[in-house]
Design an enzyme around this catalytic site. Structure first.
Site, mmCIF file in Angstrom:
data_model
loop_
_atom_site.group_PDB
_atom_site.id
_atom_site.type_symbol
_atom_site.label_atom_id
_atom_site.label_comp_id
_atom_site.label_asym_id
_atom_site.label_seq_id
_atom_site.Cartn_x
_atom_site.Cartn_y
_atom_site.Cartn_z
ATOM 1 N N GLY A 150 47.336 37.387 29.649
ATOM 2 C CA GLY A 150 48.008 36.679 28.560
ATOM 3 C C GLY A 150 47.338 36.942 27.214
ATOM 4 O O GLY A 150 48.013 37.132 26.196
ATOM 5 N N SER A 166 30.467 37.543 45.149
ATOM 6 C CA SER A 166 31.044 38.788 44.643
ATOM 7 C C SER A 166 30.761 40.002 45.510
ATOM 8 O O SER A 166 29.709 40.122 46.139
ATOM 9 C CB SER A 166 30.482 39.053 43.248
ATOM 10 O OG SER A 166 30.793 40.355 42.839
ATOM 11 N N ARG A 211 38.607 45.218 51.084
ATOM 12 C CA ARG A 211 38.402 43.825 51.455
ATOM 13 C C ARG A 211 39.136 43.405 52.718
ATOM 14 O O ARG A 211 38.593 42.639 53.515
ATOM 15 C CB ARG A 211 38.829 42.947 50.279
ATOM 16 C CG ARG A 211 37.859 43.088 49.142
ATOM 17 C CD ARG A 211 38.338 42.407 47.899
ATOM 18 N NE ARG A 211 37.311 42.508 46.868
ATOM 19 C CZ ARG A 211 37.459 42.061 45.643
ATOM 20 N NH1 ARG A 211 38.600 41.498 45.269
ATOM 21 N NH2 ARG A 211 36.484 42.188 44.767
ATOM 22 N N HIS A 266 41.960 34.795 48.209
ATOM 23 C CA HIS A 266 41.354 35.203 46.944
ATOM 24 C C HIS A 266 42.341 35.707 45.898
ATOM 25 O O HIS A 266 42.218 35.397 44.725
ATOM 26 C CB HIS A 266 40.325 36.293 47.253
ATOM 27 C CG HIS A 266 39.580 36.799 46.058
ATOM 28 N ND1 HIS A 266 38.871 35.953 45.237
ATOM 29 C CD2 HIS A 266 39.432 38.044 45.541
ATOM 30 C CE1 HIS A 266 38.312 36.677 44.268
ATOM 31 N NE2 HIS A 266 38.649 37.931 44.418
ATOM 32 N N LEU A 311 40.677 42.904 36.939
ATOM 33 C CA LEU A 311 40.433 42.748 35.503
ATOM 34 C C LEU A 311 41.150 43.878 34.773
ATOM 35 O O LEU A 311 41.774 43.681 33.733
ATOM 36 C CB LEU A 311 38.931 42.790 35.216
ATOM 37 C CG LEU A 311 38.087 41.699 35.882
ATOM 38 C CD1 LEU A 311 36.624 41.858 35.513
ATOM 39 C CD2 LEU A 311 38.573 40.323 35.476
#
Lengths: 614, 260
Positions: free
Chosen positions: A17, A253, A300, A365, A420
């Site tokens: 955003g 992490s 993952r 997650h 990200l």
């Protein structure tokens, strides 16, 4: 009154955003930015490990943007659309440079270069990081740039406002939103010539997840109820390493493994010795044994299933549902790079990971699926047409979905440190598309539309509120939410099968029945969080249903979607996007499949060099 | 050491306030003890069944929170008289603080209450705007890398940049009050943070001019409470000293050159 400039609305103040706001404002288009929290507190702060991009060092070792692109597809089990991923990988180095210019304190080498670390799904060091709080640092940098635009008068912030519905004109084009002030409870319409939803994932549907309490998926469902489609809702990432907690599961992490942390269990079932007292020879480093090439850095979904199965076989710590994530052997300098996450672990468990192996278990997650979006590919499919007005637009014209709420980029599983990147890329690359839509395609200005359209939208939401407040049923929203989370976690996470999914669908159905006769304990008109929670619960239940239906119909295993009754990937039948549509009037979901084109990379088996046990 | 016996019931005394101008009052709630609870999980249990110890039906407590892992800064409150994040306030530790007594939850006192434990911290964000808390880049186009930086420079900036605008430092500060205009430690830290960046420094003079205004750096009483309560160990006293030095040099320069 002077004619107001056409305006964009951005809902959500996380990385996607904020990046969108910056890019749109840069074109001179004013932006109204809405967020349920001060944008600096958005869920992006929780991202720890880093952000991927090809870089000078990796390039000289043979890495390239093409390989980043290919890794993302391989990780995603080829369910990703290729042109957007191609662009994302090629823009990644530029995005790092931009963040660097904005002042993100990336870790540095002695020569002052940006430091790099290993991350899952790659054999190259291609992850840039700022300590162990990279998401926080990136979010702050974008927040600062938005503040600058705010100072220049081009951005207005509406913080503590909750998105309730898009406003569609007669032609079905999005021309604004209805939102509510979470403090005064005022419901208002906002006119806008394009709207970006950047509202993140839906972890709260699972009760406890690594997500923030605002990540309930309600905004996506409020668009779904108005005719927006969902893409691949069944693809939910379960992160292998989290600290189980009473209120949430806290992420540990992937950078812990990227910096050399090792996952292991005792070779003896139910071994109750302290981890430090178990000698090397009596430990099973099961990821390294099974995947010699990638070791602890397999994607993952694979790590999650291996951990899950080890515990199921009884090898978990003291026979329970936890395994060790061990960083005790790392050199001090490496441990310092992980200080941020060690601190979290120590704060919440009391143990110091520098000295004692951490105990972790998988937790929900990331939402790979989300709102279905389209784009204009270039003629050679290498990327999208820059500025094409429909890039990452939902099937509702004028309504966009950026970031985690967008189903694009990650396919069946997201690679670590690609989130990200995808969020910022969406905002920067497709922000221009929003501005171009407003300039070229939006038709009649929102300011010129009749007030009735907006008043009607406000009234509908006020009625819904009144209904919730007046309800005199017997059911408690928090209890319904807990039961929803339990059944979703038990049946619709790591391992799924027909029977469990059927049970989940029935349970959600009966919870939706109970939702109809609820009673909320706070019926006031000032800062009523009880009401907001109860309203979002209705949306979460619909989201849960869509996830379960998608998971039931996809009778194959792909990425994070693992069916114990359909173990193989089936490209003939399911190299397809799940599209779900919702008929709100009749409360009916319908499911369709759409082929995933593979113009640049042909799907290949996703093995990560697995060695079968003899 | 023998672990202290855990109670079966945990008692919370919570300061409540129904609206901005309403009178505060106290309510007591009981929650069954479990290991590994934090304040948030107890507030969640109370929300599900908001009945006071006296058996009176109440309403869920209103509080501000988001990430629950002490990185967003939302859930600050005063717990057992000490300001901190409620997500990382573990019940087992709080019970050690109060012995067999009650755990008290109060809203921060240096910000206006919105409702119950939720306060309005807009003043902190307004300060970031006033002090030009950003690096003035030329735009988002591809203009190459940012300035190089040594690991030592990065380390200081990183430590300052972990400030999550939670407000603990301001709650603990004797200088900062509900109705004065003192700026406070977190903003001093941010001024030093942006002045430490090669491009951010372009706006240094404007930031330091603002620091010389009423409520600025000269009003800091050097009580050093801020650094003691900061949940992220932001080096606030180092930042205050740096901000003071920068402002002194700036004012001398301004005196001799007459330039702003």
């Amino acid at each position: 009154m002077a004619a107001e400039k056409p305006r964009a609305l951005v809902v959500g103040g996380g990385l996607a955003g904020l990046a969108a706001t910056i890019r749109i404002a840069e074109t001179g288009t004013p932006v109204d930015l809405f967020s349920m929290v001060p944008v600096k507190r958005s869920h992006s702060v929780c991202a720890q490990g880093g952000i991927n991009a090809c870089n000078k060092v990796a390039r000289q070792q043979g890495y390239s943007e093409w390989m980043h692109f290919d890794e993302t597809l391989y990780g995603g089990d080829f369910l990703n659309h290729q042109p957007p991923v191609y662009d994302m990988a090629h823009w990644a180095p530029r995005i790092i440079d931009l963040l660097d210019r904005m002042g993100v304190p990336f870790n540095r080498t002695h020569e002052g270069e940006r430091d790099l670390r290993m991350f899952g799904g790659s054999l190259f060091k291609r992850t840039h990081f700022a300590g162990a709080t990279t998401g926080q640092q990136l979010l702050y940098a974008l927040d600062e740039q938005v503040r600058r635009w705010e100072a220049e008068g081009l951005v207005r912030k509406f913080e503590f406002w909750e998105f309730l519905a898009p406003v569609l004109d007669d032609g079905g084009m999005c021309k604004g939103i209805i939102a509510q002030d979470m403090r005064t409870m005022e419901i208002r319409a906002f006119r806008g010539d394009a709207t970006v939803l950047a509202t993140g994932g839906n972890g709260l549907v699972y009760g406890k997840s690594t997500n923030s309490v605002i990540c309930n998926g309600a905004a996506a469902i409020r668009a779904y109820a108005q005719g927006a489609w969902l893409g691949n809702p069944e693809f939910i990432q379960v992160h292998p390493t989290a600290i189980p907690g009473e209120d949430k599961c806290r992420l540990m992490s992937e950078s812990a493994r990227g910096e050399g942390g090792r996952v292991w269990v005792p070779r003896k079932k139910g071994d109750s010795r302290a981890p430090g007292d178990i000698p090397e020879g009596e430990r099973s480093y099961f990821l390294e044994e099974k995947y010699p090439a990638y070791g602890n850095l397999v994607p993952r979904d694979i790590a999650t299933r291996e951990i899950f199965w080890k515990c199921l076989e009884g090898y978990g710590v003291a026979g329970g549902r936890m395994v060790y994530l061990d960083c005790t052997h790392l050199p001090d300098a490496t441990k310092n790079k992980l200080a941020g996450i060690f601190e979290i672990y120590e704060k919440f468990t009391g143990d110091d990971p520098r000295k004692v192996a951490m105990k972790i278990f998988p937790a929900v997650h990331y939402t790979m699926g989300g709102l279905y979006t389209v784009y204009t590919p270039r003629s050679d499919y290498k990327g999208m047409e820059p500025g094409a007005p429909n890039n990452m637009m939902t099937n509702i014209p004028g309504l966009y979905a950026f970031g985690e709420v967008n189903y694009q980029y990650h396919g069946g599983t997201r690679l670590g440190a690609n989130a990200l990147l995808s969020c910022i890329f969406d905002g920067l690359f497709c922000g221009l598309s929003v501005a171009n839509h407003i300039r070229d395609k939006a038709g009649k200005r929102a300011q010129e539309l009749s007030a009735g359209l907006y008043e009607q939208g406000v009234r509908r939401q006020e009625d819904a509120v009144r209904q919730l407040i007046d309800a005199k049923g017997e059911n408690n929203p928090y209890t319904i939410a807990r039961e929803m989370g339990e059944v979703m976690t038990d049946r619709v996470t790591v391992v799924r099968d027909e029977e469990g999914l059927k049970l989940a669908l029935n349970t959600i159905g009966s919870l939706r029945q109970r939702y109809q006769s609820m009673r909320i304990s706070d019926t006031g008109t000032w800062t009523n969080q009880n009401l907001a929670f109860a309203r979002a619960l209705g949306d979460m239940l619909i989201y849960a249903e869509a996830i379960v239906i998608g998971a039931t119909e996809r009778r194959e295993s792909r990425g994070s979607h693992f069916r114990s009754d359909h173990l193989e990937r089936n490209d003939d039948k399911y190299l397809k996007t799940t599209i779900m549509k919702y008929d709100a009037a009749n409360d009916r979901h319908t499911l369709e499949y759409e082929d995933v084109p593979t113009p640049l990379v042909k799907p290949r088996p996703r093995t990560y060099g697995k060695v079968e046990a003899a | 050491m023998i672990a202290p016996k855990k109670p079966e019931i945990i008692t919370f005394r919570i300061k409540r306030q129904d609206a901005r101008d309403a009178q505060p009052y106290w309510e007591v709630f009981e929650v069954p003890y479990k290991p590994n609870l934090n304040v948030i999980s107890c507030l969640q249990l109370i929300a599900e069944n908001p009945v006071t110890r006296e058996g009176r039906q109440s309403r869920p407590v209103v509080w501000d929170c988001s990430c629950l892992e002490e990185v967003c800064g939302a859930c600050t409150m005063v717990i057992n008289g000490r300001v901190r994040q409620s997500c990382s306030a573990l019940v087992d530790q709080l019970l050690e603080e109060v012995g067999e007594g009650e755990i008290t939850l109060e809203p921060m006192t240096k910000f206006p209450v919105v409702r119950d434990l939720w306060v309005d911290r807009q003043r902190m964000f307004d300060n970031l705007l006033r002090f030009k808390g950003w690096v003035p880049i030329d735009g988002t186009h591809d203009l190459g890398e940012g300035p190089k930086e040594s690991p030592e420079e990065q380390e200081l900036r990183y430590e300052l940049s972990r400030c999550m605008t939670c407000g603990c430092c301001l709650e603990a500060c004797p200088q900062f009050t509900l109705d004065n205009d003192f700026i406070g430690a977190n903003t001093f830290g941010q001024v030093v943070y942006f002045n430490a960046h090669k491009t951010g420094r372009v706006l240094m003079n404007e930031r330091l001019d603002a620091l010389m205004e009423p409520g600025g750096i000269a009003d800091c009483g050097n009580a050093q409470n801020c650094v003691k309560v900061c949940p992220k160990d932001v080096p606030l006293t180092i930042a205050i000293a740096k901000a003071g030095r920068q402002t002194t040099v700036h004012s001398i320069k301004r005196f001799f050159t007459g330039k702003r």
